[in-house]
Design a protein around this motif. Structure first.
Motif, PDB file in Angstrom:
ATOM      1  N   LYS A 139       0.818  -1.209   0.000  1.00 38.00           N
ATOM      2  CA  LYS A 139       0.000   0.000   0.000  1.00 38.00           C
ATOM      3  C   LYS A 139       0.854   1.261   0.000  1.00 38.00           C
ATOM      4  N   ASP A 140       2.164   1.114   0.308  1.00 37.85           N
ATOM      5  CA  ASP A 140       3.065   2.261   0.275  1.00 37.85           C
ATOM      6  C   ASP A 140       3.510   2.610  -1.141  1.00 37.85           C
ATOM      7  N   VAL A 141       3.253   1.723  -2.107  1.00 40.16           N
ATOM      8  CA  VAL A 141       3.735   1.912  -3.479  1.00 40.16           C
ATOM      9  C   VAL A 141       2.688   2.654  -4.287  1.00 40.16           C
ATOM     10  N   ARG A 142       3.064   3.799  -4.823  1.00 43.48           N
ATOM     11  CA  ARG A 142       2.170   4.593  -5.674  1.00 43.48           C
ATOM     12  C   ARG A 142       2.416   4.236  -7.138  1.00 43.48           C
ATOM     13  N   GLY A 177      14.333  -0.607 -15.098  1.00 46.30           N
ATOM     14  CA  GLY A 177      13.817   0.755 -15.060  1.00 46.30           C
ATOM     15  C   GLY A 177      14.856   1.751 -14.608  1.00 46.30           C
ATOM     16  N   PRO A 178      14.574   3.038 -14.732  1.00 47.22           N
ATOM     17  CA  PRO A 178      15.533   4.081 -14.359  1.00 47.22           C
ATOM     18  C   PRO A 178      15.709   4.169 -12.845  1.00 47.22           C
ATOM     19  N   PRO A 179      16.758   4.843 -12.392  1.00 48.75           N
ATOM     20  CA  PRO A 179      16.953   5.017 -10.938  1.00 48.75           C
ATOM     21  C   PRO A 179      15.762   5.746 -10.310  1.00 48.75           C
ATOM     22  N   GLY A 180      15.354   5.295  -9.140  1.00 47.28           N
ATOM     23  CA  GLY A 180      14.273   5.952  -8.421  1.00 47.28           C
ATOM     24  C   GLY A 180      12.883   5.564  -8.853  1.00 47.28           C
ATOM     25  N   SER A 181      12.754   4.582  -9.752  1.00 49.27           N
ATOM     26  CA  SER A 181      11.419   4.195 -10.217  1.00 49.27           C
ATOM     27  C   SER A 181      10.699   3.276  -9.237  1.00 49.27           C
ATOM     28  N   GLY A 182      11.406   2.731  -8.259  1.00 54.60           N
ATOM     29  CA  GLY A 182      10.769   1.917  -7.231  1.00 54.60           C
ATOM     30  C   GLY A 182      11.066   0.433  -7.320  1.00 54.60           C
ATOM     31  N   LYS A 183      12.104   0.046  -8.050  1.00 49.62           N
ATOM     32  CA  LYS A 183      12.415  -1.387  -8.220  1.00 49.62           C
ATOM     33  C   LYS A 183      12.771  -2.030  -6.881  1.00 49.62           C
ATOM     34  N   THR A 184      13.662  -1.392  -6.133  1.00 43.70           N
ATOM     35  CA  THR A 184      14.060  -1.945  -4.835  1.00 43.70           C
ATOM     36  C   THR A 184      12.898  -1.912  -3.846  1.00 43.70           C
ATOM     37  N   MET A 185      12.127  -0.861  -3.887  1.00 44.54           N
ATOM     38  CA  MET A 185      10.965  -0.742  -3.006  1.00 44.54           C
ATOM     39  C   MET A 185       9.977  -1.877  -3.255  1.00 44.54           C
ATOM     40  N   LEU A 186       9.750  -2.188  -4.517  1.00 41.85           N
ATOM     41  CA  LEU A 186       8.841  -3.285  -4.862  1.00 41.85           C
ATOM     42  C   LEU A 186       9.400  -4.622  -4.395  1.00 41.85           C
ATOM     43  N   LYS A 217       1.430  12.953 -10.855  1.00 42.38           N
ATOM     44  CA  LYS A 217       0.030  12.805 -10.456  1.00 42.38           C
ATOM     45  C   LYS A 217      -0.193  11.484  -9.711  1.00 42.38           C
ATOM     46  N   GLU A 218       0.500  10.442 -10.164  1.00 41.11           N
ATOM     47  CA  GLU A 218       0.367   9.161  -9.463  1.00 41.11           C
ATOM     48  C   GLU A 218       1.038   9.218  -8.099  1.00 41.11           C
ATOM     49  N   LEU A 219       2.174   9.918  -8.042  1.00 41.60           N
ATOM     50  CA  LEU A 219       2.923   9.988  -6.796  1.00 41.60           C
ATOM     51  C   LEU A 219       2.155  10.742  -5.726  1.00 41.60           C
ATOM     52  N   ARG A 220       1.426  11.794  -6.133  1.00 41.85           N
ATOM     53  CA  ARG A 220       0.704  12.631  -5.183  1.00 41.85           C
ATOM     54  C   ARG A 220      -0.788  12.350  -5.144  1.00 41.85           C
ATOM     55  N   GLY A 221      -1.212  11.324  -5.886  1.00 39.98           N
ATOM     56  CA  GLY A 221      -2.644  11.012  -5.950  1.00 39.98           C
ATOM     57  C   GLY A 221      -3.173  10.581  -4.587  1.00 39.98           C
ATOM     58  N   GLY A 222      -4.439  10.871  -4.368  1.00 35.40           N
ATOM     59  CA  GLY A 222      -5.026  10.564  -3.069  1.00 35.40           C
ATOM     60  C   GLY A 222      -5.601   9.170  -2.954  1.00 35.40           C
ATOM     61  N   ALA A 223      -5.748   8.463  -4.095  1.00 29.65           N
ATOM     62  CA  ALA A 223      -6.359   7.131  -4.059  1.00 29.65           C
ATOM     63  C   ALA A 223      -5.438   6.158  -3.331  1.00 29.65           C
ATOM     64  N   ALA A 224      -6.001   5.391  -2.423  1.00 28.33           N
ATOM     65  CA  ALA A 224      -5.204   4.427  -1.656  1.00 28.33           C
ATOM     66  C   ALA A 224      -4.830   3.237  -2.529  1.00 28.33           C
ATOM     67  N   ALA A 225      -3.584   2.826  -2.457  1.00 28.62           N
ATOM     68  CA  ALA A 225      -3.120   1.671  -3.219  1.00 28.62           C
ATOM     69  C   ALA A 225      -3.550   0.377  -2.540  1.00 28.62           C
TER      70      ALA A 225
END
Length: 531
Positions: free
Chosen positions: A203-206, A229-238, A406-414
């Protein structure tokens, strides 16, 4: 009685072998007092004579001038480690008449002694407890810090002790039918149920809906996955959140995984059992021996420590090519065999591989927001560090683009890990019912033993033909993809396995065209991504 025998054990690989410690002594003059150890002891075992002498003396026992001979049988097996300190000390005390019980065949003792007689933990206690149960030895006396690990094995009474005096009092009490120390009882199922908590949640992943879907498929079928993917795209986070959606360990899996961690000396003594799937993330500077295992006396490497769990390799092309190439055999066979002049040991290594990489040295090839500064030869050199045969063994290749604002700051819960895990568990249950408890996969190599099949990624060729029958339209789609993308026969099997998992996630009985289409989509990064 000058001759006294005590039973102990030595660990080889992830299994333990029973060792009989025999002590004999003869009265001599003070200047002729000696202490001999025979039976292929290593340096740590030979040095035990000094620890044992001091521990016995500082525990309040007197040793008259004697010539002590210690034999570790069978004599053709090399003995290593400090775990023989306790059985040697008890055998010496028994030979001198300090024990009421003259027969200790139903006891197995292991432990390292300090100079003051205190007991310290040793590695490999779980395999030792399993060996004791197999041999029908009822009582296991171990250091208190090892007791929880040994007590996981049902069918043996584990007595935790803290020093040499406690051991002697315990043995004397047991000889009269009374207990000075109660055996430790541990319920393994409670350990497994109490470990299902994960600090990282999806749920932390936007954004990254496609990548999250691919990870769900990978978790449901036990498939290897590569994220580009490019640096900072969230690969490690995923990748760090992938364990939160994996199926929980079965007790048999937990026991085998714990044996490996115990032998390697990385087991948490307070837990006693590896109750959740391992997550190993070695740095790219690791050597091939560190990854696969090795040493003069072979020890398990990262691939074995990740057995029944997840091995995450971040910045995949930064690993030396020779290190990556040694992954091919364990990815295929699920086992690592390390041969030395004196022995050959096999370590289980059936793990799920998750890898992440940039598309080029600067990381921005095909990125819409930033310009790539790399030349085609630079990109080719970078990408070629990951060989085609290794890519073939990775079932899912997925692009992880940079997240838009927009996805990063979107209010919809993942969607959270709990919801995804429910679907994964349902798919795993369908696979478990399909393969059954007795299904095994027979390896092509004679060195590899048959292993049970728990997930679609482990299916044999015969099982693929049986459970992945295709309609005419699905056959035509797969054939066209094979021809257009130049995929190998191994990639063909991987596509069928992934499509079977996608069908299981939907609860479908048969593999449909849409399942094949999605599985093919996960192979498009094979080489065409850089063309």
């Amino acid at each position: 009685m000058p001759l006294f025998k005590v039973r102990s054990a030595a660990v080889y690989g992830i299994d333990a072998h029973l060792i009989e410690v025999e002590v004999d002594f003869a009265q001599v003059k003070l200047e002729d007092a000696q202490f001999h150890t025979v039976g292929l002891p290593d340096a740590a075992v030979r040095e035990s004579r000094d620890r044992v002498r001091s521990a016995i003396k500082n525990s309040g026992f007197d040793l008259p001038p004697t010539r002590i001979t210690i034999n570790l049988a069978p004599a053709d097996l090399k003995k290593e480690g400090s775990g023989f300190d306790l059985p040697i000390a008890i055998a010496i005390l028994g030979a001198y008449g300090a024990l009421h019980n003259k027969e200790l065949s139903d006891f197995l003792l292991v432990g390292e002694l300090g100079l003051d007689g205190t007991l310290r933990a040793v590695q490999g206690m779980l395999p030792i407890a399993v060996a004791a149960r197999t041999a029908g030895i009822r009582n296991l006396i171990v250091p208190a810090s090892n007791a929880r690990e040994a007590a996981v094995v049902q069918g043996v009474d584990v007595y935790p002790v803290k020093n040499l005096i406690e051991v002697r009092e315990l043995l004397n009490a047991l000889s009269f039918g009374s207990l000075a120390v109660q055996p430790l009882k541990v319920e393994p199922t409670d350990l497994l149920h109490g470990a299902q908590h994960f600090p990282a949640d999806f749920k932390d992943v936007r954004g990254q809906h496609v990548a999250k879907r691919a990870l769900e498929v990978a978790a449901a079928g036990g498939h290897n996955i590569l994220m580009i993917g490019p640096p900072g795209s969230g690969k490690t986070m995923l990748a760090k959140r992938l364990p939160s959606i994996l199926a929980p360990l079965r007790f048999e899996e937990a026991l085998e995984t714990t044996k490996i961690h115990s032998v390697a000396g990385v087991l948490n003594a307070e837990e006693g059992l590896v109750a959740h799937r391992p997550f190993r993330s070695p740095h790219h500077t690791i050597s091939d021996a560190g990854l696969i295992g090795g040493g003069a006396v072979p020890r398990p490497g990262e691939v074995s420590l990740a057995h029944n769990g997840l091995l995450f390799l971040d910045e995949l092309p930064e690993f030396p090519r020779n290190v990556l190439e040694v992954l091919r055999q364990p990815l295929e066979d699920g086992i690592v065999t390390i041969a030395r002049a004196s022995m050959s040991l096999a370590f289980p290594a059936r793990f799920m591989l998750a890898a992440a990489m940039n598309p080029c040295p600067c990381g921005y090839f095909n990125d819409k927001s930033r310009e790539c500064m790399c030349t085609p030869p630079m990109i080719q050199r970078y990408v070629s560090k990951v060989s085609g045969p290794l890519l073939d063994r990775i079932d899912i290749h997925i692009e992880v683009p940079a997240v838009q604002y927009k996805e990063l700051r979107g209010g919809a819960a993942a969607e959270g890990s709990a919801e995804i895990r429910d679907r994964v568990l349902a798919a795993r249950e369908r696979q478990h019912n399909r393969f059954g408890e007795t299904a095994t996969r027979t390896k092509g190599s004679s060195k590899a033993a048959s292993q049970p099949v728990f997930a679609n990624a482990q299916m044999t060729t015969q099982q693929i033909r049986l459970f992945c029958e295709l309609s005419t339209d699905a056959e035509r789609l797969l054939e066209r993809a094979m021809q257009q993308q130049g995929l190998s026969a191994r990639a063909h099997d991987r596509i069928l396995k992934v499509s079977r998992t996608i069908a299981d996630l939907e609860g479908a009985q048969d593999v449909a065209v849409k399942h094949i289409a999605e599985a093919i989509q996960y192979r498009t990064l094979d080489r065409s991504y850089w063309s």
